[in-house]
Scaffold this motif. Structure first.
Motif, PDB file in Angstrom:
ATOM      1  N   LEU A 151      14.592   2.407  11.756  1.00 27.42           N
ATOM      2  CA  LEU A 151      13.853   3.416  12.508  1.00 27.42           C
ATOM      3  C   LEU A 151      13.087   2.673  13.594  1.00 27.42           C
ATOM      4  N   LEU A 152      13.242   3.089  14.838  1.00 22.50           N
ATOM      5  CA  LEU A 152      12.539   2.430  15.934  1.00 22.50           C
ATOM      6  C   LEU A 152      11.238   3.171  16.223  1.00 22.50           C
ATOM      7  N   THR A 153      10.162   2.411  16.250  1.00 21.89           N
ATOM      8  CA  THR A 153       8.822   2.970  16.403  1.00 21.89           C
ATOM      9  C   THR A 153       8.255   2.670  17.781  1.00 21.89           C
ATOM     10  N   ALA A 154       7.584   3.645  18.347  1.00 19.38           N
ATOM     11  CA  ALA A 154       6.796   3.431  19.561  1.00 19.38           C
ATOM     12  C   ALA A 154       5.318   3.483  19.171  1.00 19.38           C
ATOM     13  N   MET A 155       4.492   2.737  19.882  1.00 20.69           N
ATOM     14  CA  MET A 155       3.063   2.698  19.566  1.00 20.69           C
ATOM     15  C   MET A 155       2.329   3.832  20.278  1.00 20.69           C
ATOM     16  N   ARG A 156       1.471   4.527  19.529  1.00 19.73           N
ATOM     17  CA  ARG A 156       0.781   5.711  20.061  1.00 19.73           C
ATOM     18  C   ARG A 156      -0.075   5.383  21.281  1.00 19.73           C
ATOM     19  N   HIS A 157      -0.681   4.179  21.286  1.00 21.50           N
ATOM     20  CA  HIS A 157      -1.618   3.841  22.357  1.00 21.50           C
ATOM     21  C   HIS A 157      -0.912   3.300  23.600  1.00 21.50           C
ATOM     22  N   ALA A 158       0.397   3.062  23.512  1.00 17.50           N
ATOM     23  CA  ALA A 158       1.144   2.503  24.640  1.00 17.50           C
ATOM     24  C   ALA A 158       1.884   3.616  25.383  1.00 17.50           C
ATOM     25  N   ALA A 159       2.645   3.229  26.391  1.00 16.00           N
ATOM     26  CA  ALA A 159       3.319   4.222  27.237  1.00 16.00           C
ATOM     27  C   ALA A 159       4.817   3.960  27.318  1.00 16.00           C
ATOM     28  N   ARG A 160       5.405   3.509  26.196  1.00 15.71           N
ATOM     29  CA  ARG A 160       6.827   3.179  26.217  1.00 15.71           C
ATOM     30  C   ARG A 160       7.641   4.068  25.281  1.00 15.71           C
ATOM     31  N   SER A 161       7.073   5.169  24.840  1.00 24.37           N
ATOM     32  CA  SER A 161       7.736   5.972  23.816  1.00 24.37           C
ATOM     33  C   SER A 161       9.066   6.543  24.288  1.00 24.37           C
ATOM     34  N   ARG A 162       9.138   7.002  25.544  1.00 28.19           N
ATOM     35  CA  ARG A 162      10.418   7.538  26.029  1.00 28.19           C
ATOM     36  C   ARG A 162      11.468   6.434  26.046  1.00 28.19           C
ATOM     37  N   GLU A 163      11.073   5.254  26.464  1.00 23.20           N
ATOM     38  CA  GLU A 163      11.993   4.118  26.511  1.00 23.20           C
ATOM     39  C   GLU A 163      12.497   3.759  25.111  1.00 23.20           C
ATOM     40  N   ILE A 164      11.613   3.795  24.125  1.00 16.80           N
ATOM     41  CA  ILE A 164      12.013   3.467  22.753  1.00 16.80           C
ATOM     42  C   ILE A 164      12.886   4.576  22.170  1.00 16.80           C
ATOM     43  N   ALA A 165      12.595   5.822  22.530  1.00 13.93           N
ATOM     44  CA  ALA A 165      13.453   6.930  22.091  1.00 13.93           C
ATOM     45  C   ALA A 165      14.864   6.753  22.652  1.00 13.93           C
ATOM     46  N   GLU A 166      14.965   6.376  23.906  1.00  8.29           N
ATOM     47  CA  GLU A 166      16.280   6.133  24.519  1.00  8.29           C
ATOM     48  C   GLU A 166      16.982   4.969  23.824  1.00  8.29           C
ATOM     49  N   LEU A 167      16.203   3.958  23.445  1.00  8.42           N
ATOM     50  CA  LEU A 167      16.758   2.801  22.732  1.00  8.42           C
ATOM     51  C   LEU A 167      17.326   3.236  21.378  1.00  8.42           C
ATOM     52  N   ALA A 168      16.598   4.109  20.679  1.00  8.93           N
ATOM     53  CA  ALA A 168      17.061   4.593  19.380  1.00  8.93           C
ATOM     54  C   ALA A 168      18.377   5.353  19.516  1.00  8.93           C
ATOM     55  N   VAL A 169      18.469   6.175  20.536  1.00  8.60           N
ATOM     56  CA  VAL A 169      19.700   6.937  20.757  1.00  8.60           C
ATOM     57  C   VAL A 169      20.847   6.003  21.141  1.00  8.60           C
ATOM     58  N   ALA A 170      20.539   5.005  21.952  1.00  5.77           N
ATOM     59  CA  ALA A 170      21.577   4.066  22.390  1.00  5.77           C
ATOM     60  C   ALA A 170      22.176   3.290  21.224  1.00  5.77           C
ATOM     61  N   HIS A 171      21.373   3.048  20.180  1.00  2.00           N
ATOM     62  CA  HIS A 171      21.841   2.261  19.034  1.00  2.00           C
ATOM     63  C   HIS A 171      22.111   3.131  17.813  1.00  2.00           C
ATOM     64  N   ARG A 172      22.271   4.427  18.026  1.00  2.00           N
ATOM     65  CA  ARG A 172      22.411   5.344  16.889  1.00  2.00           C
ATOM     66  C   ARG A 172      23.686   5.102  16.090  1.00  2.00           C
ATOM     67  N   ASP A 173      24.692   4.513  16.685  1.00  2.00           N
ATOM     68  CA  ASP A 173      25.926   4.209  15.953  1.00  2.00           C
ATOM     69  C   ASP A 173      25.996   2.744  15.532  1.00  2.00           C
ATOM     70  N   ALA A 174      24.854   2.053  15.660  1.00  2.00           N
ATOM     71  CA  ALA A 174      24.823   0.628  15.322  1.00  2.00           C
ATOM     72  C   ALA A 174      23.635   0.313  14.428  1.00  2.00           C
ATOM     73  N   GLY A 175      23.350   1.213  13.479  1.00  2.00           N
ATOM     74  CA  GLY A 175      22.338   0.921  12.477  1.00  2.00           C
ATOM     75  C   GLY A 175      21.014   1.632  12.621  1.00  2.00           C
ATOM     76  N   VAL A 176      20.782   2.291  13.766  1.00  2.00           N
ATOM     77  CA  VAL A 176      19.509   2.988  13.984  1.00  2.00           C
ATOM     78  C   VAL A 176      19.694   4.473  13.679  1.00  2.00           C
ATOM     79  N   VAL A 177      18.840   5.019  12.811  1.00  2.00           N
ATOM     80  CA  VAL A 177      19.005   6.425  12.424  1.00  2.00           C
ATOM     81  C   VAL A 177      17.895   7.335  12.922  1.00  2.00           C
ATOM     82  N   GLY A 178      16.879   6.759  13.581  1.00  2.00           N
ATOM     83  CA  GLY A 178      15.815   7.641  14.039  1.00  2.00           C
ATOM     84  C   GLY A 178      14.710   6.923  14.778  1.00  2.00           C
ATOM     85  N   PHE A 179      13.663   7.694  15.072  1.00  2.00           N
ATOM     86  CA  PHE A 179      12.552   7.290  15.933  1.00  2.00           C
ATOM     87  C   PHE A 179      11.244   7.694  15.261  1.00  2.00           C
TER      88      PHE A 179
END
Length: 365
Positions: A151-179
């Motif tokens: 599970l890929l986590t974004a930090m609440r106090h930072a501003a990279r959550s959209r980027e990490i969400a895109e990363l999770a989707v990009a790796h969804r068929d390579a071991g990542v199941v969520g955000f």
């Protein structure tokens, strides 16, 4: 559902477990931290494994979530190189398997592992390499198989959550199941990250949100009704919307009723909740009442190093506090597997082919 005789630690360790809320940077072996810190020149508060392990649990046992989070400075510091991430992930899988875990979703924040020049993609691939190595080692050892996903986590106090969400989707068929989003709740509402959650929903992808741990009902309400979370990371403060009357009658508020009616999974972490002050003690932890009221309760470790815990220890504490038996442990295990982010056929196979047969055998034994 409680059984008349208490279960032994060995019995609990032997049965299958499903873990949905476990932080990779919160589960390192103290000996590994010492070795990796020496390689990168990072100063630690203790110089032997036993003392370092004690330092982590004592520092985390403060009743304060912000203080609890400070302990991660040392673990994250030794997780900046690909080979170090790979080792930590491999050992995580081995430790979970040794504890009887058959399925786990392990979370971490890729954005916190870029200090030595890795890219976000390289971080995810390094962790996956370690997971693959660990599952291979477990399989080669002839023990019960373990399935581990990221599970890929974004930090609440930072501003990279959209980027990490895109990363999770990009790796969804390579071991990542969520955000997920994590970090201090107060002052950093989940609604700041709506763009990330909308991206996950538009991508038909799953996400959980840390909510209802240090902050109360508004945090849970936002996570569900504004952000659309599939699960609640902790959610322990849902108890604030449940009233137990003097005669024993229980009244659920609107939000608690919604959560139970919709079978929203609660990723409860008993020992961690006590450490951060979200619950006064294990005996007073809301998990007892929530389970009795048939919420979708799951049992989790959160941070095995900081809490000095394991799935066996978490379950043992609930057996002792609430008189739980094997039926209860099977129930929370099936709850967790039903709530996992892998595909339905995979969830069903683990429930029917692994969890239920093993518990049936244990109950006969």
């Amino acid at each position: 559902m409680a059984e008349p005789t208490a279960l032994t630690t060995a019995q609990i360790r032997s049965v299958p477990k499903v873990l949905l809320h476990d932080h990779l940077d919160g589960g390192l072996r103290p000996a590994t931290i010492l070795e990796l810190a020496d390689e990168v020149g990072h100063a630690l508060p203790a110089d032997d494994a036993a003392s370092l392990g004690r330092w982590f649990t004592e520092s985390a046992d403060s009743g304060s979530l912000p203080r609890y989070l400070e302990t991660f400075d040392h673990t994250v510091a030794v997780m900046q190189r690909a080979d170090h991430l790979r080792r930590v992930a491999r050992e995580c899988v081995e430790d979970l398997a040794a504890d009887g875990v058959v399925y786990a979703e392990v979370r971490y924040a890729p954005e916190q592992h870029l200090a030595a020049g890795l890219t976000l993609d390289e971080v995810v691939r390094a962790v996956q390499d370690g997971i693959d190595e660990g599952t291979g080692t477990v399989a080669a050892g002839g023990g019960r198989a373990v399935v581990v996903r990221q599970l890929l986590t974004a930090m609440r106090h930072a501003a990279r959550s959209r980027e990490i969400a895109e990363l999770a989707v990009a790796h969804r068929d390579a071991g990542v199941v969520g955000f997920d989003i994590a970090g201090a709740e107060a002052g950093y509402p989940s609604t700041r990250h709506l763009d990330a959650f909308e991206h996950m929903k538009r991508s038909n992808a799953h996400f959980t949100i840390h909510a209802g741990e240090a902050f109360g009902l508004p945090s849970i309400w936002e996570a569900l009704q504004w952000c659309g979370a599939d699960r609640l990371g902790h959610g322990v403060r849902l108890i604030d919307d449940i009233e137990v009357l003097d005669d024993g009658e229980v009244r659920l508020g609107r939000l608690a009723s919604y959560v139970r009616d919709r079978r929203v999974p609660l990723e409860l972490c008993p020992h961690s909740n006590v450490q951060t002050g979200a619950a006064a003690s294990i005996a007073e932890h809301p998990i007892g009442l929530l389970a009795r009221l048939k919420f979708r309760v799951t049992v989790n470790t959160d941070n095995r190093l900081m809490s000095g815990t394991s799935m066996t220890r978490e379950m043992q504490a609930l057996v002792e506090a609430f008189g739980w038996g094997l039926e209860d442990l099977r129930w929370v295990t099936v709850n967790a597997m039903k709530s996992a982010f892998v595909h339905f056929d995979q969830r069903l196979a683990i429930i029917e082919d692994v969890v239920k047969p093993a518990y049936a055998e244990a109950l006969r034994g």
